[in-house]
Design an enzyme around this catalytic site. Structure first.
Site, mmCIF file in Angstrom:
data_model
loop_
_atom_site.group_PDB
_atom_site.id
_atom_site.type_symbol
_atom_site.label_atom_id
_atom_site.label_comp_id
_atom_site.label_asym_id
_atom_site.label_seq_id
_atom_site.Cartn_x
_atom_site.Cartn_y
_atom_site.Cartn_z
ATOM 1 N N LYS A 257 48.871 72.665 61.043
ATOM 2 C CA LYS A 257 50.276 72.897 60.679
ATOM 3 C C LYS A 257 50.593 74.390 60.656
ATOM 4 O O LYS A 257 51.532 74.847 61.285
ATOM 5 C CB LYS A 257 50.570 72.253 59.313
ATOM 6 N N VAL B 266 44.713 84.013 56.367
ATOM 7 C CA VAL B 266 45.510 83.388 55.305
ATOM 8 C C VAL B 266 45.012 81.959 55.066
ATOM 9 O O VAL B 266 45.714 81.149 54.492
ATOM 10 C CB VAL B 266 47.035 83.369 55.611
ATOM 11 N N ARG C 51 41.145 80.539 54.151
ATOM 12 C CA ARG C 51 40.280 80.573 52.977
ATOM 13 C C ARG C 51 39.258 81.685 53.149
ATOM 14 O O ARG C 51 38.681 81.853 54.234
ATOM 15 C CB ARG C 51 39.539 79.236 52.812
ATOM 16 N N ASP D 281 44.520 87.552 52.846
ATOM 17 C CA ASP D 281 45.274 86.983 51.717
ATOM 18 C C ASP D 281 44.349 86.189 50.807
ATOM 19 O O ASP D 281 44.714 85.852 49.685
ATOM 20 C CB ASP D 281 46.374 86.063 52.272
ATOM 21 N N GLU E 198 38.105 84.631 43.974
ATOM 22 C CA GLU E 198 39.477 85.090 43.689
ATOM 23 C C GLU E 198 39.684 85.224 42.189
ATOM 24 O O GLU E 198 39.425 84.263 41.459
ATOM 25 C CB GLU E 198 40.484 84.117 44.295
ATOM 26 N N HIS F 257 46.457 86.148 47.544
ATOM 27 C CA HIS F 257 46.680 84.719 47.851
ATOM 28 C C HIS F 257 48.166 84.362 47.691
ATOM 29 O O HIS F 257 48.541 83.521 46.875
ATOM 30 C CB HIS F 257 45.809 83.836 46.946
ATOM 31 N N LEU F 258 48.964 85.031 48.503
ATOM 32 C CA LEU F 258 50.420 84.853 48.399
ATOM 33 C C LEU F 258 51.001 83.971 49.494
ATOM 34 O O LEU F 258 52.213 83.808 49.587
ATOM 35 C CB LEU F 258 51.117 86.233 48.494
ATOM 36 N N ALA G 226 51.455 80.918 50.085
ATOM 37 C CA ALA G 226 52.382 79.820 49.759
ATOM 38 C C ALA G 226 53.467 80.277 48.797
ATOM 39 O O ALA G 226 54.291 79.471 48.370
ATOM 40 C CB ALA G 226 51.594 78.673 49.136
HETATM 41 N N1 LIG Z 1 47.049 81.483 51.967
HETATM 42 C C1 LIG Z 1 47.720 80.461 51.527
HETATM 43 O O1 LIG Z 1 48.408 80.526 50.526
HETATM 44 C C2 LIG Z 1 47.680 79.191 52.292
HETATM 45 C C3 LIG Z 1 48.810 78.369 52.382
HETATM 46 C C4 LIG Z 1 48.732 77.190 53.115
HETATM 47 C C5 LIG Z 1 47.547 76.852 53.733
HETATM 48 N N2 LIG Z 1 46.469 77.656 53.581
HETATM 49 C C6 LIG Z 1 45.211 77.332 54.236
HETATM 50 O O2 LIG Z 1 45.437 77.377 55.633
HETATM 51 C C7 LIG Z 1 44.540 76.499 56.288
HETATM 52 C C8 LIG Z 1 45.315 75.614 57.251
HETATM 53 O O3 LIG Z 1 46.259 74.839 56.579
HETATM 54 P P1 LIG Z 1 47.094 73.734 57.381
HETATM 55 O O4 LIG Z 1 48.135 73.232 56.471
HETATM 56 O O5 LIG Z 1 47.471 74.277 58.697
HETATM 57 O O6 LIG Z 1 45.968 72.646 57.565
HETATM 58 P P2 LIG Z 1 45.849 71.615 58.763
HETATM 59 O O7 LIG Z 1 44.914 70.592 58.286
HETATM 60 O O8 LIG Z 1 47.196 71.195 59.218
HETATM 61 O O9 LIG Z 1 45.167 72.453 59.928
HETATM 62 C C9 LIG Z 1 43.830 72.818 59.930
HETATM 63 C C10 LIG Z 1 43.360 72.774 61.367
HETATM 64 O O10 LIG Z 1 42.061 73.330 61.417
HETATM 65 C C11 LIG Z 1 41.362 72.613 62.401
HETATM 66 N N3 LIG Z 1 39.933 72.806 62.265
HETATM 67 C C12 LIG Z 1 39.050 72.114 61.506
HETATM 68 N N4 LIG Z 1 37.812 72.595 61.688
HETATM 69 C C13 LIG Z 1 37.928 73.609 62.581
HETATM 70 C C14 LIG Z 1 36.993 74.485 63.163
HETATM 71 N N5 LIG Z 1 35.689 74.421 62.885
HETATM 72 N N6 LIG Z 1 37.449 75.409 64.034
HETATM 73 C C15 LIG Z 1 38.762 75.476 64.329
HETATM 74 N N7 LIG Z 1 39.687 74.666 63.815
HETATM 75 C C16 LIG Z 1 39.269 73.747 62.941
HETATM 76 C C17 LIG Z 1 41.806 71.200 62.209
HETATM 77 O O11 LIG Z 1 41.583 70.417 63.353
HETATM 78 C C18 LIG Z 1 43.274 71.382 61.939
HETATM 79 O O12 LIG Z 1 44.037 71.272 63.117
HETATM 80 C C19 LIG Z 1 43.827 75.756 55.173
HETATM 81 O O13 LIG Z 1 42.611 76.406 54.913
HETATM 82 C C20 LIG Z 1 44.723 75.930 53.989
HETATM 83 O O14 LIG Z 1 44.021 75.818 52.791
HETATM 84 C C21 LIG Z 1 46.514 78.818 52.898
HETATM 85 O O1 LIG Z 2 46.055 75.756 50.308
HETATM 86 C C1 LIG Z 2 47.155 76.128 49.938
HETATM 87 O O2 LIG Z 2 48.124 75.356 49.852
HETATM 88 C C2 LIG Z 2 47.371 77.554 49.656
HETATM 89 O O3 LIG Z 2 46.197 78.244 49.649
HETATM 90 C C3 LIG Z 2 48.222 77.816 48.479
HETATM 91 O O4 LIG Z 2 47.487 77.927 47.307
HETATM 92 P P1 LIG Z 2 48.258 78.185 45.953
HETATM 93 O O5 LIG Z 2 48.953 76.918 45.611
HETATM 94 O O6 LIG Z 2 47.208 78.520 44.956
HETATM 95 O O7 LIG Z 2 49.205 79.278 46.196
#
Ligand SMILES: NC(=O)c1ccc[n+]([C@@H]2O[C@H](COP(=O)([O-])OP(=O)(O)OC[C@H]3O[C@@H](n4cnc5c(N)ncnc54)[C@H](O)[C@@H]3O)[C@@H](O)[C@H]2O)c1
Ligand SMILES: O=C(O)[C@H](O)COP(=O)(O)O
Length: 632
Positions: free
Chosen positions: A240, A319, A321, A345, A350, A369-370, A372
């Protein structure tokens, strides 16, 4: 175990011509699969216990169990309705351990007792959790095995207000039968925008230049940046967030490639992105943006070895993990110049230690970790998770369940009566087992006119497992942990589908449960293959037993059941009926099946459990060759 609302079904109805019509569909109840035996069809009792903690806390909710709604019309529970429990006793308590948007809190307040307690230590969380039915967290709360243990069986749902569930011990949640739901969509755009913000800020040294001006400097030559247009960005993880980052980066004129072993190539192509191998992605990219989940497979995939394969001067944005990068290796790569800059991020720990070389590195841009953290995303996430948690507590199926089969509501609705049948068959089959080497091998045969792809049997299998295991163990079984507990007990359940020429309008024509390698306490239940074998159908929306061993019968699977095998001759029904009548045992239905060898099988439904003396009298009736009492 006894049902509190056994419906008397006339023998006439039970033995009249079969109609496999399921009841009119209404919204199904996940908690009926999660937290109850379906023996009480009207008032759904939410009781939750497990082998470690049998002091179960229970709630009576005004949720109508839609598994039994053939003739009820008021059972549908809409997501927007707040079905508050009737008494304060049964009001669920929801603990929110990190800041959540007000709109979500309002949804929660409208449903249960809401407690917001931020910054709890692990000990404080463990101390509190046994009074909570649901826990809502973000990424800052570690929901460990200790938390599930401390919950003493009361915690039913953990809601992760966001995407990443790496802070929740999913294995422990599953073992404890606790549903985990997340809010996977509401912060996608926020995270993607933050990724782009870090990409652009890093490439133009925005953070460093800002800090230098504030420190009284004017360093125009030092902070010359790099352009993005025409550069190659490798998006690692085309989910996504990754796909939204890719779309935006294309808009900045970048050439975008992506590595994601599980993403469909045509979805990437639609955005103008080529999916490439990991090696190709890291070797070609000028910028690498990380968007995969943290899993055992992705932990520290960016390490000394993989940094060494990157283009010298590559820039990295994370952004996703922190744990996907070996942070010490990143410091080395920054020092050697292989990585020119990093924008992070997220961190392994953390907040990261203040004196961390990574944090202090001049070429690293940091945010706490901003990803979201936009007003819009936080409101969206809060509503998404509050609705998911409330829905799960109400007994609805969650579309964002992380550790339970996600069965679409329409499928669940259609399967509801078969789910009841499945549990009853499991429960019945296991009571026919006399002994042996323990139950290790169960075969389930679904007869259906449907295409195999059009029949989702996970729920049915889970409920058969529940039916088999619950009566013989202290384990609490639900949809979440059924497979786990079965495996743990060495129980192998194989499934088979047999195509039949019935109406494909109904998902299942019949379900057969066979238990192998055990002795039966009722020999007539053993089929020619040597297994205990029972088969059932849904008729008039009710579960019916239709076959036992090689006997065809037709009895509603309600209440208690007496099975007798006798010589096929007149007067047998009367004799047994008299004994029951004289001892005040009410017969609710009766059915007789016969074989060509002058044998008959009589199945008698009784409202209450006959006492030992009554059963002994039945056993002494001449020409009754064997009988068994079964509690359903
Ligand atoms: N920094 C933040 O605040 C924040 C906010 C939202 C999401 N995230 C993180 O972003 C990441 C993605 O979130 P998302 O909502 O897009 O998830 P998602 O599940 O929609 O997408 C993750 C993608 O990674 C792929 N994947 C799995 N293993 C893989 C590998 N070994 N190599 C390459 N791709 C691989 C999956 O097939 C999937 O398409 C997650 O780690 C989530 O925790 C962080
Ligand atoms: O995986 C997530 O949705 C993001 O890392 C957001 O984490 P947070 O809710 O602690 O901001």
């Amino acid at each position: 175990m006894a049902s509190s609302s056994i419906k008397a079904i006339s023998p006439f109805k039970a033995s009249s011509s079969p109609s496999t019509q399921p009841p009119s569909s209404s919204k199904p109840s996940l908690l009926s699969f999660l937290h109850t035996s379906s023996s009480n069809p009207i008032s759904l009792k939410l009781s939750h216990s497990h082998s470690h903690a049998h002091n179960s806390h229970s709630h009576s909710f005004l949720i109508t169990n839609v598994l039994k709604t053939a003739d009820s019309s008021e059972t549908s529970v809409s997501k927007s309705q707040n079905l508050k429990p009737t008494s304060s006793d049964s009001t669920p308590t929801i603990l929110v351990s990190e800041k959540l948007g007000e709109a979500g809190l309002q949804v929660l307040r409208g449903f249960g007792n809401l407690e917001c307690a931020y910054n709890l230590s692990p000990e404080e969380l463990c101390a509190k959790i046994s009074t909570c039915d649901a826990l809502i967290v973000r990424s800052g709360t570690k929901v460990t095995r200790q938390v599930f243990e401390a919950a003493k069986g009361r915690l039913k749902v953990v809601g992760r207000a966001g995407v990443g569930i790496d802070n929740v011990d999913l294995q422990a949640a599953t073992e404890f039968g606790c549903l985990v739901v997340n809010a996977p969509t509401a912060n996608t755009v926020a995270a993607a925008e933050h990724g782009i913000a870090l990409l652009t800020a890093m490439s133009r040294n925005v953070a460093q230049a800002d800090a230098s001006i504030k420190a009284g400097k004017w360093l125009r030559n030092k902070y010359v940046g790099v352009s993005l247009v025409g550069k190659t960005l490798a998006v690692m993880g085309f989910g996504k967030v990754g796909s939204e980052v890719a779309r935006r980066a294309k808009g900045l004129g970048m050439n975008v490639i992506s590595h994601d072993p599980y993403a469909p190539a045509d979805r990437a192509r639609a955005v103008g992105v080529d999916l490439v191998s990991f090696e190709q992605a890291i070797a070609t990219a000028d910028f690498i943006s990380l968007h995969m989940p943290l899993t055992p497979a992705t932990a520290k995939v960016f390490n000394d070895e993989t940094f060494a394969k990157m283009k010298k001067g590559v820039r990295i944005i994370n952004v996703a993990r922190g744990g996907v990068i070996d942070e010490d290796a990143l410091v080395r790569a920054l020092e050697s110049g292989v990585v020119a800059q990093a924008a992070l991020d997220v961190f392994t720990e953390e907040p990261p230690p203040k004196d961390s070389k990574l944090v202090q590195h001049e070429n690293v841009t940091l945010t706490p970790h901003l990803g979201a953290s936009t007003k819009e995303a936080q409101e969206g996430v809060a509503i998404e998770i509050a609705e998911a948690v409330v829905g799960a507590l109400k007994g609805e199926l969650s579309a964002t369940a992380v550790n339970a089969p996600m069965v679409p509501p329409e499928v669940l609705s259609e399967l509801s009566p078969y789910v009841v049948l499945a549990e009853k068959l499991g429960k019945l089959a296991v009571q026919l087992v006399a002994g042996g080497n323990g139950i290790t091998s169960v075969r389930v045969v679904y007869k259906s006119a449907r295409d195999p792809d059009d029949l989702d049997t996970r729920l049915l299998r889970a409920m058969i497992t529940k039916g088999i295991i619950e009566p013989i163990s202290a384990s609490f079984i639900n949809l979440v942990n059924a497979d786990f507990v079965a495996k743990q007990k060495g129980l192998r359940i194989s499934e088979e589908r047999v195509a039949v020429d019935s109406s494909p309008g109904f998902p299942v024509d019949s379900i057969q449960v066979q238990i192998y390698n055990v002795e039966s306490k009722f020999a007539s239940s053993v089929s020619e293959s040597g297994s205990i074998s029972i088969e059932g159908k849904v008729k008039y929306g009710e579960p019916h037993l239709t076959c036992l061993g090689s006997f065809g019968v037709d009895v509603s699977l309600e209440g208690n059941l007496i099975l007798c095998r006798q010589v096929d001759q007149p007067g047998m029904i009367g004799r047994v009926g008299n004994i029951l009548g004289n001892d005040n045992v009410n017969v609710s239905f009766m059915s007789v099946g016969r074989t060509v060898q002058k044998k008959a099988l009589m199945a008698i439904g009784v409202d209450e459990e006959p006492n030992k003396r009554t059963l002994e009298k039945i056993g002494k009736v001449p020409d009754i060759e064997e009988f068994v009492f079964l509690n359903l």
